[in-house]
Design an enzyme around this catalytic site. Sequence first.
Site, mmCIF file in Angstrom:
data_model
loop_
_atom_site.group_PDB
_atom_site.id
_atom_site.type_symbol
_atom_site.label_atom_id
_atom_site.label_comp_id
_atom_site.label_asym_id
_atom_site.label_seq_id
_atom_site.Cartn_x
_atom_site.Cartn_y
_atom_site.Cartn_z
ATOM 1 N N HIS A 1 -17.847 16.171 -82.389
ATOM 2 C CA HIS A 1 -17.585 15.841 -83.785
ATOM 3 C C HIS A 1 -17.637 17.094 -84.651
ATOM 4 C CE1 HIS A 1 -17.434 13.029 -87.204
ATOM 5 N NE2 HIS A 1 -18.175 13.939 -87.810
ATOM 6 N N CYS B 1 -3.563 11.740 -76.616
ATOM 7 C CA CYS B 1 -4.566 11.042 -77.421
ATOM 8 C C CYS B 1 -5.948 11.642 -77.238
ATOM 9 C CB CYS B 1 -4.593 9.544 -77.104
ATOM 10 S SG CYS B 1 -4.978 9.165 -75.390
#
Length: 546
Positions: free
Chosen positions: A187, A477
Site C-alpha cells: 500500500h 490487474c
Amino acid sequence: MSASTLQGVGVSPGRAAGPIMRVRDRLPEPAAEPAPADREADAARIRPAAQAVAQRLRDRAAGATGQARAVLEMTAAMVTDPALLDNAEKAVLKRGLPAPRAVFEAADEFAALLTATGGYLAERAQDVRDVRDRLVAELTGTTPPGVPELTRPSVLVARDLAPADTADLDPTLVLALVTEEGGPTSHTAILARALGIPAVVAARGVLATAAAGARVDGGAGVVELLDHAVEPQAAARSRARWDGTGATADGHRVRLLANIGSAADAQAGIEAGAEGAGLFRTEFCFLDAATEPDVEAQRESYAAVLRPFAGRPVVVRTLDAGADKPIPFLGVDGEPNPALGVRGLRIAFDRPELLDRQLAAIVAAASDTGAQVSVMAPMVATAGEAAWFAERARAAGVERVGVMVETPAAALCADQVLAAVDFVSIGTNDLAQYTTAADRMIGALATLNDPWQPALLRLVAGLGRAGRESGKPVGVCGEAAADPLLAGVLAGLGVTSLSMTAAALAAVGASLAEHPLADWQAAAQQALSAPGPAQARQRAAAVLGG
C-alpha cells in the site's frame, strides 16, 4: 557503496532530502495477567473503545475524498467488526484475559488467517495489526503507533505503513517515504506513486540507524543516511491531470480500470474516474463463512459491489482460495507446499458444484445491477483448464469468459489459452513470485518481485504478442499497472487494459497520455534487454527523456 547508504527497492520515482521523522513502531504485547477482578466490567470496555477509535477514523474520512476516504472508512469498519469484538470479549469472560490482551490475541488470530490466505488478502494482515494497535492503545491510554504530527517537511522512516496512516498524508510535509519492510505492491508503494512522493521500500537496516537526515532516490531505490539534518529538498511534483479516457498521446486506447473487493472500493473507483473494474475479488463473501453462502446470499453481496458500475465493464474473479488461502467450509487438508497446491480453480475440479453456484450468483447479480460482467478464473496453468472453465461458465450464462495468467505455464502457452477463452488478465504479483521462486510477502526478496524484472516483462511481451495475433484482449490487474512509467511500458508490450487501485488512476492516465504508442514500444524494448529491474526502469525512462 558506503556504510551510510542503503539499497532498497524504489517504488515511486523522484529525489528528495530532509530531516528524518520516525514513525512510531508497533506497540509491545500487552500482558496476559493479572486477570481482571471483574471480568464482565473489563469485557464491557472493549466496544466503547472500538467505537471511539472508529469515530476518530470516520472524522478523518469526512475530510478526505476518493480512495483516502474509502481506506479510512474501511479501517473504521474493521475496528468495529462484530466477530473481532465478540472473540475479544469471550477471551476476557472465559479465559480471564485483560481486555488489551484479549483484543491483541483476537486480532492476531485474524491477521494470521489472512497471512495464510496469501496474495492480496495476506497484505491486508497489516491493516488488522494496525486496528489491533489502535484498540490496545485506546484501552491502555497510550499513544497509538503511526505517523506523528509533522511540523516541518520530513522524510518518513517506518517499519511499514498501514493504509490508515498513509491515506491522508500531506505531500507538502512528507518529502519521501522509506520503509524497512514492504514490497513493490505494498500500500505504501501505491499511495506514494499516487501522491508523487519518492519512496523506497525493503530498505533493510534503516530502523537501526541513528541518522538525522536522508537523501532518497525513489527511482534507484537508494537511501543515503546522514548524521545531520539536511535542509528539506522536495521532489518536483505536478498534480496529475487526466481527462478520464485511457489513451496514449496518439489516441491508442488502453482502458484504465479499478481493482475492487468491496462496495467502498467500487465507489472509490467511480470517483477516481475508472472506466470499469478489471478485477473484482469475490473472497470477501467467503472469508469468515463457516458454511458456504448460498446463491442468494452471494447474489446480494456481489450486487452491492457491482451496482456503482451499472453500464460499465466489470471482470469478476471466481473464488481464489485453497490450501494456502484457508476458508473454513472448504476443509482442504494441509499440504507440504500449499502455494503450489490445490488453490484457485483447482478447488473446482473436485467440487464443480461450488463453482456452479458462484457462477449462478454472479450472473444473477449482473442482471440485478446492469453491470457489464465478465468472469475469469484464477490459478490456471494449462489450456485444458481454461477450456474446462470456459465451458462451465458459458453454460451458466456468462457471455464473456477469461482466465488469469499467474503461472509461467499459462504465459508460455498463451496462444493455446487464448484460443479457449475471450480474454486473459495478467496477475503480475503472483506471476512474478512464481517466475522468480520468491514469496512476495518476504521483504528480503522484494527485489526479485519487482515488476520491472526483465523475465516478467518477457512473459508479458509473449502474452501481448499472442493477444495481437488472436485479436483478443490482454489486460493486467496486478499492481504493476499502478506504476505510471511501467503502465506505459506494459501498453508498449501489447497490454490492452490496466487495472489498479483507484488512487493510482489519475497518475497512470496522465503518464500514458504523455507519449505516443511508438515511444512506449521503444521504451518497452529497452526494458526487455536490461539485466535487472533497476536498469530496466532506467533504460525505459531514458528513451522517454526522463
